[in-house]
Design a protein around this motif. Structure first.
Motif, PDB file in Angstrom:
ATOM      1  N   MET A 239     -29.676   4.665  16.310  1.00  0.00           N
ATOM      2  CA  MET A 239     -29.498   5.621  17.392  1.00  0.00           C
ATOM      3  C   MET A 239     -29.638   4.968  18.759  1.00  0.00           C
ATOM      4  O   MET A 239     -29.051   5.431  19.744  1.00  0.00           O
ATOM      5  CB  MET A 239     -30.504   6.769  17.253  1.00  0.00           C
ATOM      6  N   ALA A 240     -30.396   3.885  18.842  1.00  0.00           N
ATOM      7  CA  ALA A 240     -30.503   3.164  20.110  1.00  0.00           C
ATOM      8  C   ALA A 240     -29.143   2.623  20.529  1.00  0.00           C
ATOM      9  O   ALA A 240     -28.802   2.587  21.720  1.00  0.00           O
ATOM     10  CB  ALA A 240     -31.512   2.022  19.986  1.00  0.00           C
ATOM     11  N   ALA A 241     -28.356   2.189  19.545  1.00  0.00           N
ATOM     12  CA  ALA A 241     -27.019   1.674  19.846  1.00  0.00           C
ATOM     13  C   ALA A 241     -26.016   2.788  20.131  1.00  0.00           C
ATOM     14  O   ALA A 241     -25.060   2.592  20.876  1.00  0.00           O
ATOM     15  CB  ALA A 241     -26.515   0.820  18.675  1.00  0.00           C
ATOM     16  N   LEU A 242     -26.251   3.980  19.549  1.00  0.00           N
ATOM     17  CA  LEU A 242     -25.254   5.047  19.630  1.00  0.00           C
ATOM     18  C   LEU A 242     -25.492   6.042  20.762  1.00  0.00           C
ATOM     19  O   LEU A 242     -24.544   6.404  21.477  1.00  0.00           O
ATOM     20  CB  LEU A 242     -25.199   5.807  18.298  1.00  0.00           C
ATOM     21  N   VAL A 243     -26.732   6.526  20.925  1.00  0.00           N
ATOM     22  CA  VAL A 243     -26.931   7.670  21.823  1.00  0.00           C
ATOM     23  C   VAL A 243     -28.058   7.533  22.844  1.00  0.00           C
ATOM     24  O   VAL A 243     -28.009   8.178  23.887  1.00  0.00           O
ATOM     25  CB  VAL A 243     -27.178   8.969  21.006  1.00  0.00           C
ATOM     26  N   PHE A 244     -29.068   6.748  22.570  1.00  0.00           N
ATOM     27  CA  PHE A 244     -30.237   6.765  23.451  1.00  0.00           C
ATOM     28  C   PHE A 244     -29.912   6.305  24.867  1.00  0.00           C
ATOM     29  O   PHE A 244     -30.491   6.791  25.843  1.00  0.00           O
ATOM     30  CB  PHE A 244     -31.373   5.934  22.856  1.00  0.00           C
ATOM     31  N   GLY A 245     -29.009   5.344  24.998  1.00  0.00           N
ATOM     32  CA  GLY A 245     -28.620   4.909  26.330  1.00  0.00           C
ATOM     33  C   GLY A 245     -28.008   6.037  27.141  1.00  0.00           C
ATOM     34  O   GLY A 245     -28.298   6.203  28.332  1.00  0.00           O
ATOM     35  N   LYS A 246     -27.170   6.844  26.504  1.00  0.00           N
ATOM     36  CA  LYS A 246     -26.492   7.941  27.192  1.00  0.00           C
ATOM     37  C   LYS A 246     -27.435   9.095  27.507  1.00  0.00           C
ATOM     38  O   LYS A 246     -27.322   9.724  28.559  1.00  0.00           O
ATOM     39  CB  LYS A 246     -25.339   8.464  26.323  1.00  0.00           C
ATOM     40  N   LEU A 247     -28.348   9.390  26.577  1.00  0.00           N
ATOM     41  CA  LEU A 247     -29.170  10.592  26.711  1.00  0.00           C
ATOM     42  C   LEU A 247     -30.474  10.371  27.454  1.00  0.00           C
ATOM     43  O   LEU A 247     -31.006  11.305  28.074  1.00  0.00           O
ATOM     44  CB  LEU A 247     -29.479  11.158  25.319  1.00  0.00           C
ATOM     45  N   TYR A 248     -31.004   9.144  27.413  1.00  0.00           N
ATOM     46  CA  TYR A 248     -32.311   8.904  28.019  1.00  0.00           C
ATOM     47  C   TYR A 248     -32.252   7.940  29.206  1.00  0.00           C
ATOM     48  O   TYR A 248     -33.229   7.812  29.942  1.00  0.00           O
ATOM     49  CB  TYR A 248     -33.286   8.387  26.961  1.00  0.00           C
ATOM     50  N   PHE A 249     -31.099   7.291  29.417  1.00  0.00           N
ATOM     51  CA  PHE A 249     -30.925   6.425  30.584  1.00  0.00           C
ATOM     52  C   PHE A 249     -29.551   6.685  31.217  1.00  0.00           C
ATOM     53  O   PHE A 249     -28.784   5.760  31.485  1.00  0.00           O
ATOM     54  CB  PHE A 249     -31.040   4.950  30.172  1.00  0.00           C
ATOM     55  N   PRO A 250     -29.226   7.939  31.503  1.00  0.00           N
ATOM     56  CA  PRO A 250     -27.867   8.272  31.973  1.00  0.00           C
ATOM     57  C   PRO A 250     -27.584   7.798  33.396  1.00  0.00           C
ATOM     58  O   PRO A 250     -26.414   7.702  33.787  1.00  0.00           O
ATOM     59  CB  PRO A 250     -27.830   9.798  31.887  1.00  0.00           C
ATOM     60  N   ALA A 251     -28.604   7.518  34.175  1.00  0.00           N
ATOM     61  CA  ALA A 251     -28.392   7.101  35.559  1.00  0.00           C
ATOM     62  C   ALA A 251     -27.880   5.673  35.662  1.00  0.00           C
ATOM     63  O   ALA A 251     -27.428   5.242  36.726  1.00  0.00           O
ATOM     64  CB  ALA A 251     -29.697   7.246  36.352  1.00  0.00           C
ATOM     65  N   LEU A 252     -27.937   4.922  34.559  1.00  0.00           N
ATOM     66  CA  LEU A 252     -27.521   3.529  34.560  1.00  0.00           C
ATOM     67  C   LEU A 252     -26.063   3.408  34.134  1.00  0.00           C
ATOM     68  O   LEU A 252     -25.488   4.322  33.545  1.00  0.00           O
ATOM     69  CB  LEU A 252     -28.412   2.723  33.609  1.00  0.00           C
ATOM     70  N   THR A 253     -25.463   2.262  34.441  1.00  0.00           N
ATOM     71  CA  THR A 253     -24.100   2.006  33.969  1.00  0.00           C
ATOM     72  C   THR A 253     -24.122   1.871  32.451  1.00  0.00           C
ATOM     73  O   THR A 253     -25.173   1.570  31.867  1.00  0.00           O
ATOM     74  CB  THR A 253     -23.549   0.715  34.589  1.00  0.00           C
ATOM     75  N   PRO A 254     -22.989   2.074  31.766  1.00  0.00           N
ATOM     76  CA  PRO A 254     -22.985   2.033  30.295  1.00  0.00           C
ATOM     77  C   PRO A 254     -23.582   0.771  29.706  1.00  0.00           C
ATOM     78  O   PRO A 254     -24.366   0.827  28.769  1.00  0.00           O
ATOM     79  CB  PRO A 254     -21.494   2.170  29.959  1.00  0.00           C
TER      80      PRO A 254
END
Length: 436
Positions: free
Chosen positions: A22-37
């Motif tokens: 899930m770290a690879a799939l969704v956590f970046g989008k849902l918990y760090f959305p202010a950052l670039t992809p």
């Protein structure tokens, strides 16, 4: 006993490895959305690393009390911590709901997972090994070690099913379902764990220790003669680094090359299936040919295959990529399978839980904890080149080669030997026991 340890370990690793995916799939989008992809993915892998940082702490904590109070009670606690943390991740609000508190809580829960799994492996391995015949330790512990691939297979299957949902549904609630299932698995696991009996080797050691006025601290005993602990840690770096590269990191890397997510997940299912055959086979072979020989074959093979592996991944063919990952998994299993019996035979009963847990978890931290983060950063810095990934795999395996060269063969060692730590070589090639 082996089957009960297997079930408990499956549940622990399902929870721990589910987070990695899930770290690879969704956590970046849902918990760090202010950052670039790209940066958000790096940040998500940073939370993944937090769990690995906590694993040695769990090994130290549960190893200490496992050597003092027993293996069984600590395994019950580790399972409760893991199941509880995973369920809470499943209900954790995202950044859009509670702001900065969301990633902070995510990291804290990941740390709890790390502490739990840090105490799990050593205790589960010892419950099997300390019950087993000395000539069949590898074969029996091979059953327990299937917990890692079965846990990965179960978590990957769960993720594969929820990724079939529409993208919006998956990101809003679908990703939570596998975490919420942890509550059901926890109840099953606790029932099994509470039914097992304590290790007979520990009971004998505990009875003998009652005559001592003040028991020694296991960690301090290990640090007085640290060579065995250092070698145990170094031996595991190769297999753990290769696991990190071919599991959690490969998802981000392969999708970045243009592979479809569904194809990558299917490739991982084929890859982890290799371990179901290879882990018990190679563990049993270590009873016959020795722990060192089996690990050495895998480590040398990894050095030689590191470049071809990423050439196959970079080919753009799903079939070729899957074949490369499956070959890499065979090599990883050769290095990994003999670790549990070898590490257990390297330490005396009074420090065995601590020694096995710390050695294994420090190897996990150094080999796998920061590897996805470092690998992602290096690939980005080199314009998408796979050469840094080849270097990480080869250099990590080289560390394992050196450590195995310095470790004396442990196969068949008497586990009732209550000395602190053995199985290192002196410069002349003698074991530590012989040079003391």
């Amino acid at each position: 006993m082996a089957l009960s340890s297997l079930l408990g370990t499956v549940i622990e690793y399902y929870d721990f490895l589910l987070y990695s995916t899930m770290a690879a799939l969704v956590f970046g989008k849902l918990y760090f959305p202010a950052l670039t992809p790209g940066v958000s993915t790096v940040a998500a892998f940073g939370t993944l690393a937090a769990g690995y940082v906590a694993r040695p702490l769990g090994g130290l904590l549960f190893g200490h009390f496992g050597d003092r109070l027993g293996r069984k009670s600590m395994l019950v606690v580790t399972m409760m911590l893991m199941g509880g943390a995973s369920f809470l991740i499943g209900v954790l609000p995202t950044y859009d709901k509670i702001g900065f508190a969301a990633p902070v809580l995510l990291v804290l829960l990941r740390i709890v997972q790390g502490v739990a799994v840090g105490g799990e492996y050593g205790g589960a391995a010892l419950m099997v090994i300390e019950h087993a015949d000395s000539r069949r330790r590898g074969a029996w512990v091979g059953i327990m070690q299937l917990g890692s691939p079965f846990g990965f297979l179960l978590s990957t299957a769960a993720v594969t099913l929820v990724t079939l949902l529409p993208s919006e549904a998956f990101l809003s609630w679908g990703w939570r379902v596998p975490f919420l299932l942890s509550a059901v698995l926890l109840m099953i696991g606790l029932y099994v764990r509470l039914s097992v009996v304590e290790s007979p080797v520990f009971r004998e050691a505990a009875a003998a220790a009652e005559s001592q006025a003040q028991p020694k601290v296991p960690a301090l005993q290990l640090l007085r003669q640290p060579r065995a602990l250092v070698l145990a840690c170094a031996a595991g770096i190769g297999p753990f680094a290769l696991t990190a590269l071919t599991s959690s990191h490969i998802i981000a890397y392969a999708t970045g090359l243009g592979y479809q997510m569904s194809d990558v997940m299917r490739a991982l299912l084929f890859t982890v299936s290799v371990s179901i055959v290879c882990i018990p086979l190679f563990s049993a072979l270590s009873d016959r040919f020795g722990r060192r020989r089996v690990v050495m074959v895998g480590a040398v093979g990894t050095v030689l295959f590191a470049f071809p592996l990423y050439a196959m991944v970079d080919s753009g063919s799903v079939v070729v990529m899957t074949a490369g990952l499956m070959i890499a998994q065979v090599l990883q299993n050769l290095m990994y399978s003999p670790l549990a019996p070898m590490l257990s035979e390297m330490f005396g009963t009074r420090v065995r839980y601590t020694g096995v847990s710390l050695g294994y978890q420090l190897a996990s931290l150094l080999g796998a904890g920061f590897t996805p983060l470092i690998a992602t950063s290096l690939v980005a810095a080199t314009g998408g080149s796979s050469l840094p990934l080849t270097a990480i795999a080869a250099l990590s395996a080289a560390i394992t080669i050196v450590s195995i060269w310095l470790i004396a063969e442990t196969r068949g060692r008497d586990l009732t030997d209550d000395g602190p730590a053995v199985a290192g070589r002196s410069d002349s090639g003698a074991t530590l026991e012989e040079t003391r």
